[in-house]
Design a protein around this motif. Structure first.
Motif, PDB file in Angstrom:
ATOM      1  N   THR A   1       0.836  -1.195   0.000  1.00 15.56           N
ATOM      2  CA  THR A   1       0.000   0.000   0.000  1.00 15.56           C
ATOM      3  C   THR A   1       0.873   1.248   0.000  1.00 15.56           C
ATOM      4  O   THR A   1       0.581   2.228  -0.709  1.00 15.56           O
ATOM      5  CB  THR A   1      -0.918  -0.018   1.251  1.00 15.56           C
ATOM      6  N   HIS A   2       1.929   1.194   0.768  1.00 17.19           N
ATOM      7  CA  HIS A   2       2.853   2.327   0.835  1.00 17.19           C
ATOM      8  C   HIS A   2       3.349   2.672  -0.575  1.00 17.19           C
ATOM      9  O   HIS A   2       3.301   3.840  -0.998  1.00 17.19           O
ATOM     10  CB  HIS A   2       4.020   1.960   1.759  1.00 17.19           C
TER      11      HIS A   2
ATOM     12  N   GLU B   1       6.454  -1.225  13.298  1.00 16.53           N
ATOM     13  CA  GLU B   1       6.045   0.147  13.589  1.00 16.53           C
ATOM     14  C   GLU B   1       5.200   0.223  14.846  1.00 16.53           C
ATOM     15  O   GLU B   1       5.325   1.154  15.634  1.00 16.53           O
ATOM     16  CB  GLU B   1       5.183   0.681  12.442  1.00 16.53           C
TER      17      GLU B   1
HETATM   18  N1  LIG Z   1      10.369  -0.667   3.232  1.00 16.21           N
HETATM   19  C1  LIG Z   1       9.615   0.085   4.036  1.00 16.21           C
HETATM   20  N2  LIG Z   1      10.062   1.287   4.456  1.00 16.21           N
HETATM   21  C2  LIG Z   1       9.324   2.044   5.278  1.00 16.21           C
HETATM   22  N3  LIG Z   1       8.109   1.708   5.739  1.00 16.21           N
HETATM   23  C3  LIG Z   1       7.612   0.530   5.350  1.00 16.21           C
HETATM   24  C4  LIG Z   1       8.326  -0.346   4.480  1.00 16.21           C
HETATM   25  N4  LIG Z   1       7.580  -1.449   4.277  1.00 16.21           N
HETATM   26  C5  LIG Z   1       6.446  -1.272   4.967  1.00 16.21           C
HETATM   27  N5  LIG Z   1       6.459  -0.085   5.609  1.00 16.21           N
HETATM   28  C6  LIG Z   1       5.421   0.458   6.503  1.00 16.21           C
HETATM   29  O1  LIG Z   1       4.728  -0.648   7.075  1.00 16.21           O
HETATM   30  C7  LIG Z   1       3.355  -0.369   7.207  1.00 16.21           C
HETATM   31  C8  LIG Z   1       2.576  -1.445   6.480  1.00 16.21           C
HETATM   32  O2  LIG Z   1       2.772  -1.286   5.091  1.00 16.21           O
HETATM   33  P1  LIG Z   1       1.596  -1.423   4.026  1.00 16.21           P
HETATM   34  O3  LIG Z   1       0.270  -1.060   4.621  1.00 16.21           O
HETATM   35  O4  LIG Z   1       2.014  -0.702   2.803  1.00 16.21           O
HETATM   36  O5  LIG Z   1       1.647  -2.993   3.830  1.00 16.21           O
HETATM   37  P2  LIG Z   1       0.828  -3.901   2.830  1.00 16.21           P
HETATM   38  O6  LIG Z   1       1.827  -4.736   2.143  1.00 16.21           O
HETATM   39  O7  LIG Z   1      -0.088  -3.092   1.994  1.00 16.21           O
HETATM   40  O8  LIG Z   1       0.028  -4.809   3.853  1.00 16.21           O
HETATM   41  P3  LIG Z   1      -1.457  -5.450   3.754  1.00 16.21           P
HETATM   42  O9  LIG Z   1      -1.308  -6.633   2.857  1.00 16.21           O
HETATM   43  O10 LIG Z   1      -1.738  -5.826   5.159  1.00 16.21           O
HETATM   44  O11 LIG Z   1      -2.361  -4.403   3.214  1.00 16.21           O
HETATM   45  C9  LIG Z   1       3.138   1.012   6.630  1.00 16.21           C
HETATM   46  O12 LIG Z   1       3.090   1.937   7.677  1.00 16.21           O
HETATM   47  C10 LIG Z   1       4.361   1.255   5.764  1.00 16.21           C
HETATM   48  O13 LIG Z   1       4.709   2.625   5.728  1.00 16.21           O
END
Ligand SMILES: Nc1ncnc2c1ncn2[C@@H]1O[C@H](COP(=O)(O)OP(=O)(O)OP(=O)(O)O)[C@@H](O)[C@H]1O
Length: 473
Positions: free
Chosen positions: A186-187, A344
């Motif tokens: 998502t990020h 986090e």
């Molecule tokens: N490489 C990274 N650097 C900085 N922050 C990260 C990184 N990877 C993940 N995060 C942080 O971790 C948190 C979770 O990330 P995110 O919501 O994008 O995950 P996702 O893969 O979409 O998970 P889901 O499948 O549960 O939706 C967010 O706050 C994101 O900013």
């Protein structure tokens, strides 16, 4: 270092609680009901939260348990005994009467009122929160490329995302990102949105989850609004669709998405899709959709290694204006397994706790503050649980893992289960052998070495194991 909660705008209790609620509540409800709320102030042991209108009063009832849980988990229970939701209209008269700021407690999550919940021009705030879907406010301002820490597991996905943001619809279309829970999909999607918007301020960008797309479609069918639904999704310049796996088995929604996809692709508009698995593993999906997902570029995100986890923690701490000693970062990174969201969560809890108690962040304080958090993370996993999870993953019975059967279909899952037993439990090699139908400890050792080796060379195997670890963790 002494911790001063300077970044109160970021670190106020309600923002922290919202952060916790965001993980528990479905995205649409969160966006609609919780995102528009704001921290007001804390008086005594009551946290006052500003809501846009009376329509939002039900939050106190509806999410009372989750709010309480978040307060407990964040270690704020001593400071906050109740939460009261107030509308601007409720605050104003009282402020005038008192000549100061003293909101009227209108609704408390600990002492829910039974009075009317529909007050004032309620609809306006709700409508805005719900239907401002096409604006950049859909995007979390914190999810930018420069806030994303690059490691070996995500550098390919990051490079692909940047290429797409630089040349929408010309680099890779669609871009299909996949990876486990909390890996940053998502990020990266939001970062693409921000970056495109910066380069092309007039571009229309839409971020939507598979769930929201489905719900909006159902509502549009119900209220005979399909034309406007189609217009909305088929006229954007960039469509970012998250958690596409939610569409599994939903034929009508898939059909609609198929046409949306075609319209956008033919119109040279960028599509970015995120999923928890690669296209070929999306069961209950039409082949024509699955194959379209493979037209552009598929990029996976693997769990971060220790160094990347430390770097993520340092970066997050920096954005909270907090200095994180290296030993503390290492402690958290090595105790939180893979999920960056959990990582986090641990940091947020630590910062909040130190802020509330007015103490410096040290290793000893961290160990104390995160004890419960980490205990739950490494809570005892049994070999039986591992066997059940592996058997389910490979569509077999637990008994088969223990049989003297050396066909490849049985051997590989058995080796994986033994490997996980070694990684996730404290059982000795002979003990593991006993639980797999009396295997010799050298067989167990051989199995572990084999999987360790495969994990490095076989991406699919690595992903399966990561997935099992997540399920078990
Ligand atoms: N490489 C990274 N650097 C900085 N922050 C990260 C990184 N990877 C993940 N995060 C942080 O971790 C948190 C979770 O990330 P995110 O919501 O994008 O995950 P996702 O893969 O979409 O998970 P889901 O499948 O549960 O939706 C967010 O706050 C994101 O900013």
């Amino acid at each position: 270092m002494s911790f001063v909660p300077t970044a109160t705008a970021v670190l106020n209790p309600w923002t922290l609680i919202l952060g916790a609620l965001e993980k528990k509540i479905n995205r649409q409800s969160f966006e609609t009901w919780l995102k528009p709320t704001r921290h007001s102030h804390v008086a005594g042991k009551t946290l006052y939260v500003r809501i846009p209108s009376g329509e939002f009063q039900h939050i106190g009832d509806r999410y009372a348990d989750l709010i309480q849980e978040a307060i407990d988990n964040l270690g704020l229970a001593e400071e906050i005994e109740s939460v009261t939701f107030t509308t601007p209209a409720q605050e104003e008269p009282k402020r005038r009467e008192d000549g100061g700021f003293a909101p009227v407690p209108s609704h408390s999550s600990n002492a829910p009122s039974s009075g009317s919940r529909r007050q004032g021009a309620a609809a306006t705030g709700v409508e805005q929160a719900r239907f401002d879907w096409n604006s950049a406010s859909q995007l979390n301002p914190r999810y930018q490329f420069d806030a994303f820490v690059i490691g070996s597991g995500n550098q390919f996905a990051m490079a692909a995302a940047q290429a797409v943001a630089e040349r929408p619809s010309k680099a890779y279309n669609p871009l299909f990102l996949y990876g486990g829970v909390g890996m940053g999909k998502t990020h990266l999607m939001h970062a693409i949105g921000h970056d495109v918007k910066r380069r092309q301020p007039h571009a229309s960008i839409s971020y939507v989850s598979g769930e929201k797309f489905t719900n909006e479609m159902i509502n549009s069918v119900r209220y005979d609004k399909m034309t406007s639904f189609r217009d909305r999704f088929r006229t954007v310049d960039v469509l970012l669709i998250d958690d596409i796996q939610f569409l599994a088995g939903k034929e009508r929604t898939q059909e609609e998405f198929f046409h949306t996809f075609n319209a956008l692709h033919e119109g040279m508009k960028q599509i970015v899709i995120a999923s928890d698995r690669p296209p070929k593993e999306l069961a209950d999906f039409e082949d024509r959709l699955r194959s379209r997902f493979e037209w552009g570029l598929i990029a996976d995100i693997q769990p971060p290694d220790l160094e990347t986890k430390v770097a993520i923690l340092q970066k997050k701490a920096e954005s909270e204006h907090t200095q994180l000693p290296t030993d503390v970062a290492l402690f958290i990174a090595s105790n939180v397994r893979t999920n960056v969201r959990e990582l986090e969560g641990a940091l947020v809890r630590l910062i909040a706790w130190c802020g509330m108690h007015g103490v410096e962040i040290t290793l000893a304080v961290t160990q104390q503050c995160l004890k419960q958090f980490i205990d739950t993370q490494v809570r005892k996993i049994s070999i039986e649980a591992i066997q059940r999870a592996v058997a389910e993953q490979f569509g077999m019975r637990v008994a088969e893992l223990k049989q003297k059967n050396n066909s490849r279909q049985i051997v590989v899952p058995r080796q994986i289960a033994m490997y996980l037993a070694k990684q996730l439990t404290e059982a000795s090699l002979p003990e593991i052998g006993r639980q797999f139908g009396g295997k010799h400890h050298t067989t167990v050792m051989h199995s572990i070495a084999k999987i360790d080796e495969h994990r490095r060379s076989d991406k699919d195997m690595n992903r399966t194991i990561n997935k099992l670890m997540e399920t078990l963790g």
